[in-house]
Design a protein around this motif. Structure first.
Motif, PDB file in Angstrom:
ATOM      1  N   ARG A  45     -17.855  66.133   0.849  1.00 16.63           N
ATOM      2  CA  ARG A  45     -17.160  65.275   1.815  1.00 16.63           C
ATOM      3  C   ARG A  45     -15.777  65.822   2.098  1.00 16.63           C
ATOM      4  O   ARG A  45     -15.132  66.391   1.219  1.00 16.63           O
ATOM      5  N   PHE A  47     -12.591  63.902   3.727  1.00 21.08           N
ATOM      6  CA  PHE A  47     -12.026  62.672   4.263  1.00 21.08           C
ATOM      7  C   PHE A  47     -10.673  62.945   4.907  1.00 21.08           C
ATOM      8  O   PHE A  47      -9.882  63.727   4.375  1.00 21.08           O
ATOM      9  N   HIS A  69     -13.875  63.621  13.697  1.00 15.90           N
ATOM     10  CA  HIS A  69     -15.036  62.745  13.526  1.00 15.90           C
ATOM     11  C   HIS A  69     -16.331  63.450  13.936  1.00 15.90           C
ATOM     12  O   HIS A  69     -17.363  63.308  13.267  1.00 15.90           O
ATOM     13  N   SER A  74     -15.071  62.764   7.462  1.00 15.72           N
ATOM     14  CA  SER A  74     -15.209  61.317   7.372  1.00 15.72           C
ATOM     15  C   SER A  74     -13.841  60.724   7.695  1.00 15.72           C
ATOM     16  O   SER A  74     -12.883  60.935   6.949  1.00 15.72           O
ATOM     17  N   ASP A 103     -11.528  55.243  -2.224  1.00 17.28           N
ATOM     18  CA  ASP A 103     -12.608  56.191  -1.929  1.00 17.28           C
ATOM     19  C   ASP A 103     -12.728  57.260  -3.024  1.00 17.28           C
ATOM     20  O   ASP A 103     -13.830  57.625  -3.423  1.00 17.28           O
TER      21      ASP A 103
END
Length: 193
Positions: A45, A47, A69, A74, A103
């Motif tokens: 991921r 972020f 995006h 993310s 998160d």
């Protein structure tokens, strides 16, 4: 230090990273940033955290948010709060520390290494907690700006400190060529015949 088989996650404090890169005089190419960390490990991921002004017709950060995006990041956003300070100046507040922390804590059991793009000393307890859970933490910021953009306590807590200025050649966007000034040719004067 990175290992090719470790599961990685990037946590980007958008406003903090922007300020650090600006202090060093370059813009970040987020496609190159993502590719660089995909080479360093198994990127699960990436972020990106930022606050947005909801009531503005056009926000200068909106194209970046939309691009990120659609390109594998993310996005975590929330409305920024506007207020007027005691001198009557318009200020914007949009702290994303809690969202990033939650998160990171939720993802910690499923990753080996977190790369935090921020110099905010408020993240020191998060880094310490992640380390107690067996997650290695690298922090990306800069000590080369005046003043340094990273809190000393955060740099000391991290397993690894990555100087943003040393990533400039890898993730920096080439400077835009200045547009040439339009040349104004003298207008021909036509005499009436």
């Amino acid at each position: 230090m990175f290992y090719r088989d470790e599961r990685l996650a990037l946590f980007i404090d958008g406003s903090n990273l922007y300020a650090a890169a600006k202090a060093l005089g370059f813009d970040i190419d987020y496609k190159l940033l993502r590719q660089e960390f995909m080479r360093r490990g198994k990127l699960l991921r990436a972020f990106y955290y930022t606050a947005l002004l909801e009531n503005d017709d056009y926000s200068p950060i909106r194209p970046l948010v939309d691009w990120l995006h659609y390109n594998g990041f993310s996005m975590v956003t929330k409305p920024a709060k506007e207020y007027t300070d005691s001198q009557g100046r318009r200020k914007v507040k949009g702290n994303m520390d809690i969202e990033l922390t939650v998160d990171a804590m939720e993802l910690a059991p499923r990753i080996d290494h977190i790369v935090l793009f921020s110099g905010d000393g408020d993240f020191r307890p998060l880094v310490e907690s992640l380390q107690r859970q067996g997650v290695r933490v690298s922090v990306v910021s800069t000590i080369r700006s005046q003043p340094p953009m990273i809190a000393d306590e955060l740099r000391r807590q991290a397993d690894n400190f990555i100087e943003l200025d040393e990533l400039k050649e890898v993730i920096g966007r080439p400077p835009r060529e200045p547009r040439p000034e339009p040349r104004h040719e003298p207008q021909a004067e036509y005499a009436d015949e």
